[in-house]
Design an enzyme around this catalytic site. Structure first.
Site, PDB file in Angstrom:
ATOM      1  N   HIS A   1       0.865  -1.179   0.000  1.00  0.00           N
ATOM      2  CA  HIS A   1       0.000   0.000   0.000  1.00  0.00           C
ATOM      3  C   HIS A   1       0.909   1.240   0.000  1.00  0.00           C
ATOM      4  O   HIS A   1       2.015   1.194   0.544  1.00  0.00           O
ATOM      5  CB  HIS A   1      -0.842  -0.046   1.277  1.00  0.00           C
ATOM      6  CG  HIS A   1      -1.916   0.972   1.375  1.00  0.00           C
ATOM      7  ND1 HIS A   1      -1.685   2.247   1.837  1.00  0.00           N
ATOM      8  CD2 HIS A   1      -3.233   0.903   1.089  1.00  0.00           C
ATOM      9  CE1 HIS A   1      -2.831   2.918   1.841  1.00  0.00           C
ATOM     10  NE2 HIS A   1      -3.784   2.130   1.390  1.00  0.00           N
TER      11      HIS A   1
ATOM     12  N   ASP B   1       2.984  -4.681   8.176  1.00  0.00           N
ATOM     13  CA  ASP B   1       1.742  -3.950   7.989  1.00  0.00           C
ATOM     14  C   ASP B   1       0.605  -4.970   8.092  1.00  0.00           C
ATOM     15  O   ASP B   1       0.384  -5.766   7.189  1.00  0.00           O
ATOM     16  CB  ASP B   1       1.774  -3.272   6.607  1.00  0.00           C
ATOM     17  CG  ASP B   1       0.423  -2.689   6.203  1.00  0.00           C
ATOM     18  OD1 ASP B   1      -0.570  -2.908   6.923  1.00  0.00           O
ATOM     19  OD2 ASP B   1       0.373  -2.027   5.159  1.00  0.00           O
TER      20      ASP B   1
ATOM     21  N   GLN C   1      -4.539  -5.529   6.661  1.00  0.00           N
ATOM     22  CA  GLN C   1      -5.489  -6.460   6.043  1.00  0.00           C
ATOM     23  C   GLN C   1      -5.513  -7.812   6.739  1.00  0.00           C
ATOM     24  O   GLN C   1      -6.418  -8.615   6.496  1.00  0.00           O
ATOM     25  CB  GLN C   1      -5.144  -6.670   4.558  1.00  0.00           C
ATOM     26  CG  GLN C   1      -5.347  -5.445   3.691  1.00  0.00           C
ATOM     27  CD  GLN C   1      -6.801  -4.998   3.599  1.00  0.00           C
ATOM     28  OE1 GLN C   1      -7.743  -5.763   3.837  1.00  0.00           O
ATOM     29  NE2 GLN C   1      -7.000  -3.746   3.260  1.00  0.00           N
TER      30      GLN C   1
ATOM     31  N   LYS D   1     -10.916  -1.182   9.778  1.00  0.00           N
ATOM     32  CA  LYS D   1     -11.028  -2.349   8.900  1.00  0.00           C
ATOM     33  C   LYS D   1     -11.435  -3.600   9.677  1.00  0.00           C
ATOM     34  O   LYS D   1     -11.455  -4.705   9.143  1.00  0.00           O
ATOM     35  CB  LYS D   1      -9.694  -2.594   8.184  1.00  0.00           C
ATOM     36  CG  LYS D   1      -9.343  -1.498   7.180  1.00  0.00           C
ATOM     37  CD  LYS D   1      -8.009  -1.763   6.533  1.00  0.00           C
ATOM     38  CE  LYS D   1      -7.439  -0.549   5.845  1.00  0.00           C
ATOM     39  NZ  LYS D   1      -8.090  -0.235   4.558  1.00  0.00           N
TER      40      LYS D   1
ATOM     41  N   CYS E   1      -4.552   2.361  -3.926  1.00  0.00           N
ATOM     42  CA  CYS E   1      -3.354   2.874  -3.240  1.00  0.00           C
ATOM     43  C   CYS E   1      -2.190   1.905  -3.386  1.00  0.00           C
ATOM     44  O   CYS E   1      -1.411   1.693  -2.451  1.00  0.00           O
ATOM     45  CB  CYS E   1      -3.610   3.136  -1.755  1.00  0.00           C
ATOM     46  SG  CYS E   1      -4.900   4.315  -1.450  1.00  0.00           S
TER      47      CYS E   1
END
Ligand code: PMP
Length: 412
Positions: A125, A203, A206, A229, A369
């Site tokens: 991202h 990261d 997700q 999220k 993104c």
């Protein structure tokens, strides 16, 4: 059974009753962007403002104590949820973007020097690319990329090559791609880095909402994710940093609450994690995130992963039968989450999204993104359907039916 639990939970989400466009029931398939909120989370936020609102950490009166207790209890919930033993390592931030920028600034500024190398990947991202461009440009350091194969998986030989230079200071990657859904082989990357004494940033934006994540087992040094999220409110996220690393970091923002003593020309810092939480924080949304974690914990992250595997398998099977439709990334369900990017013949993804929106179906279209990845895939954009706990096979069927309308309009 887990099946009925998942079928029944839609009633907790008022927005799923929404009628949109021309009398269509909303089919929300943009969960990789943000998820919908259950009543429990909405109520926790309004309950805080109605009954407990006060600034935290400072005052001694009853409301301030209640607000502090509610805020700090979320820190403990997070520690349990992502499996870490030390609550001092959890810093509240606005989201994954702010978390990564915090690391680039407060760690990067005093650890990265000229000619050092930072390694990222081709499926990141923008929030895991741009902060490192800013830092490496400022320091005269170098940013390099682990490539991706045609199956949407990282080429780890690239990592070996970079590590062999002895110049790598940080390797940063997403645990799950927000475009392809690829689940990164994090344990392998991290163990390679450890052999070379290289720090790792994961990261988790997700991954944390969709599968069990155990940071202790992963063994990374930095970990970031966003509340919105995973059923929580916007504007709140988490940065976790291993204490031994956190102790080498300068403050990010200066101001109230992050200090122990301030004199005219010098200041001493507050204890961890408060040294990194300057000013009045986003109290209400921290509390909302705590309630979201309660909700997910009750469902069980293993069950959530199972539910999404079933839906994703079903969706890939159905989408594969649509003539002219290309799905990106691996079809091996054990290596991916419930994010499906596709292109439909040469129809622009914005047209696809607009036509199926008329049927009430919300999917994302664009570069997500992730323009470096779009370049790698050699496309300008994709359509993306992404699932969460409240999605059903009937909704996948609605998507497929709507896509036949696209085929009809464009005479595919
Ligand atoms: N990383 C990944 C993998 C993401 O999917 C996102 C959100 N699309 C982000 C980072 C940025 O998260 P936020 O916008 O919540 O800061």
């Amino acid at each position: 059974s887990a099946q009925t639990t998942f079928a029944n939970l839609r009633k907790d989400f008022p927005i799923l009753q929404r009628i949109v466009r021309d009398n269509k029931t909303l089919v929300y398939l943009d969960n990789a962007s943000t998820t919908q909120k259950p009543n429990q989370v909405i109520d926790a936020i309004t309950d805080y403002y109605r009954n407990h609102n006060a600034n935290i950490h400072r005052a001694v009166y009853a409301l301030a104590e209640e607000a502090t207790e509610l805020y700090e209890s979320t820190r403990d919930k997070i520690a349990n949820f992502i499996h870490i033993s030390n609550r001092e390592e959890i810093i509240f931030v606005r989201g994954t973007t702010e978390a990564i920028n915090l690391v680039a600034y407060a760690w990067g500024r005093n650890h990265i020097q000229k000619d050092d190398i930072i390694v990222t990947t081709e499926y990141e991202h923008h929030s895991n690319i741009v902060p490192w461009q800013l830092l490496t440009q400022e320091k005269g350091a170098k940013l390099v990329y682990i490539g991706m194969d045609d199956n949407g998986e990282l080429i780890l030989d690239d990592l070996d090559k970079y590590l062999a230079t002895g110049k790598v200071k940080l390797v940063t990657f997403s645990l799950m791609s927000n475009v392809l859904g690829t689940i990164t082989d994090a344990e392998k990357i991290i163990s390679k880095c450890k052999e070379h004494g290289v720090l790792t940033l994961v990261d988790g934006a997700q991954a944390v909402p969709h599968m069990p994540v155990n940071i202790e087992k992963l063994g990374c040094d930095f970990f970031a994710f966003s509340g919105h999220k995973m059923l929580g409110p916007t504007g709140i996220g988490v940065l976790w940093v291993r204490k031994s690393v956190l102790e080498t970091m300068n403050p990010f923002h200066g101001g109230g609450d992050m200090i122990r003593e301030v004199h005219k020309y010098e200041t001493t810092w507050n204890d961890l994690p408060y040294k990194f939480e300057a000013g009045t924080p986003n109290i209400a949304d921290v509390i909302g995130l705590g309630t979201a974690i309660d909700y997910l914990t009750k469902l069980g992250m293993e069950n959530i992963r199972e539910h999404e595997i079933e839906l994703t398998k079903y969706a890939i099977e159905k989408l594969s039968q649509v003539k002219g439709l290309t799905i990106y990334g691996t079809k091996d369900i054990s290596k991916r989450g419930g994010v499906i990017s596709f292109n439909f013949s040469d129809v622009h993804p914005h047209d696809v999204a607009q036509i199926i929106d008329e049927e009430g179906i919300a999917v994302r279209s664009g570069h997500h993104c992730a323009q470096v990845l779009m370049e790698r895939l050699n496309v300008a954009a994709t359509s993306r359907a992404s699932f969460y706990i409240y999605n059903t096979k009937e909704e996948v069927d609605s998507l497929i039916t709507a896509l036949t309308k696209v085929a009809r309009i464009f005479k595919l």
